[in-house]
Design an enzyme around this catalytic site. Structure first.
Site, PDB file in Angstrom:
ATOM      1  N   SER A  40     -15.365  22.197 -53.455  1.00 29.80           N
ATOM      2  CA  SER A  40     -15.245  20.930 -54.175  1.00 29.80           C
ATOM      3  C   SER A  40     -13.954  20.166 -53.912  1.00 29.80           C
ATOM      4  O   SER A  40     -13.872  18.982 -54.196  1.00 29.80           O
ATOM      5  CB  SER A  40     -15.388  21.154 -55.683  1.00 29.80           C
ATOM      6  OG  SER A  40     -14.246  21.813 -56.195  1.00 29.80           O
ATOM      7  N   LYS A  78      -9.241  20.759 -59.779  1.00 31.65           N
ATOM      8  CA  LYS A  78      -9.668  19.365 -59.575  1.00 31.65           C
ATOM      9  C   LYS A  78      -8.440  18.464 -59.624  1.00 31.65           C
ATOM     10  O   LYS A  78      -7.334  18.880 -59.950  1.00 31.65           O
ATOM     11  CB  LYS A  78     -10.653  18.912 -60.671  1.00 31.65           C
ATOM     12  CG  LYS A  78     -11.886  19.757 -60.826  1.00 31.65           C
ATOM     13  CD  LYS A  78     -12.834  19.647 -59.665  1.00 31.65           C
ATOM     14  CE  LYS A  78     -14.048  20.552 -59.911  1.00 31.65           C
ATOM     15  NZ  LYS A  78     -14.738  20.917 -58.733  1.00 31.65           N
TER      16      LYS A  78
END
Length: 175
Positions: A40, A78
């Site tokens: 990701s 993230k």
């Protein structure tokens, strides 16, 4: 055992105990190593990259964080896009935070991999609630982030990425 040997052994035990306490305090309250898992955050981080997170931090836009993801056992890494109270808008692959456009240079490699008329990130608009953060993965087409799980609680943040370890090849140089 004579007294001298006993004193030497006790000295070693004390030194080892103090070292263990220091390691525990540093790792639990200050810094901690983390291994990145998944795709990701590519190309910023690849799976199995190693990073060190700081547990003493203030967060700002675009900081990289590790947090306890809601509903799963694992932690996620993230990028912070929205802070509490921010209005975040993605329109035609252009990011606006509180009405101001922000360049996302870290997405250049991923944008090269899509067709000219395609979007890397679908359009959205969100206002970040108090006490929460809006986070996105850099691999926008393959990331479980705030577009899927919603804004995350600031309390769920484990730490801010301080630095990364680069893997070494067989002769000791970065790959």
């Amino acid at each position: 055992m004579n007294k001298e040997t006993t004193n030497e052994i006790m000295s070693w035990i004390k030194s080892i105990a103090v070292a263990c306490v220091i390691v525990f305090v540093v790792r639990h309250f200050l810094f901690s190593p983390v291994i990145v898992s998944g795709q990701s955050m590519e190309p910023t981080f690849e799976s199995d990259n190693r990073v060190v997170i700081s547990k003493i931090h203030t967060l700002d836009h675009f900081d990289l964080i590790v947090f306890h993801a809601p509903g799963v056992e694992e932690d996620y890494i993230k990028r912070v896009i929205g802070l509490p109270g921010d209005t975040v808008v993605m329109k035609d692959d252009r990011l606006f935070i509180n009405g101001k456009e922000h360049k996302e240079d870290y997405l250049k490699e991923n944008k090269k991999q899509i067709f000219k008329d395609e979007k890397l990130t679908e359009d959205f608009e969100v206002t970040v609630p108090k006490g929460q953060l809006f986070v996105l993965g850099d691999n926008r087409r393959n990331s479980t982030d705030s577009r899927v799980i919603g804004c995350i609680d600031q309390e769920s943040v484990v730490g801010k990425v301080g630095f990364r370890f680069y893997p070494l090849n067989s002769i000791g140089f970065p790959k």
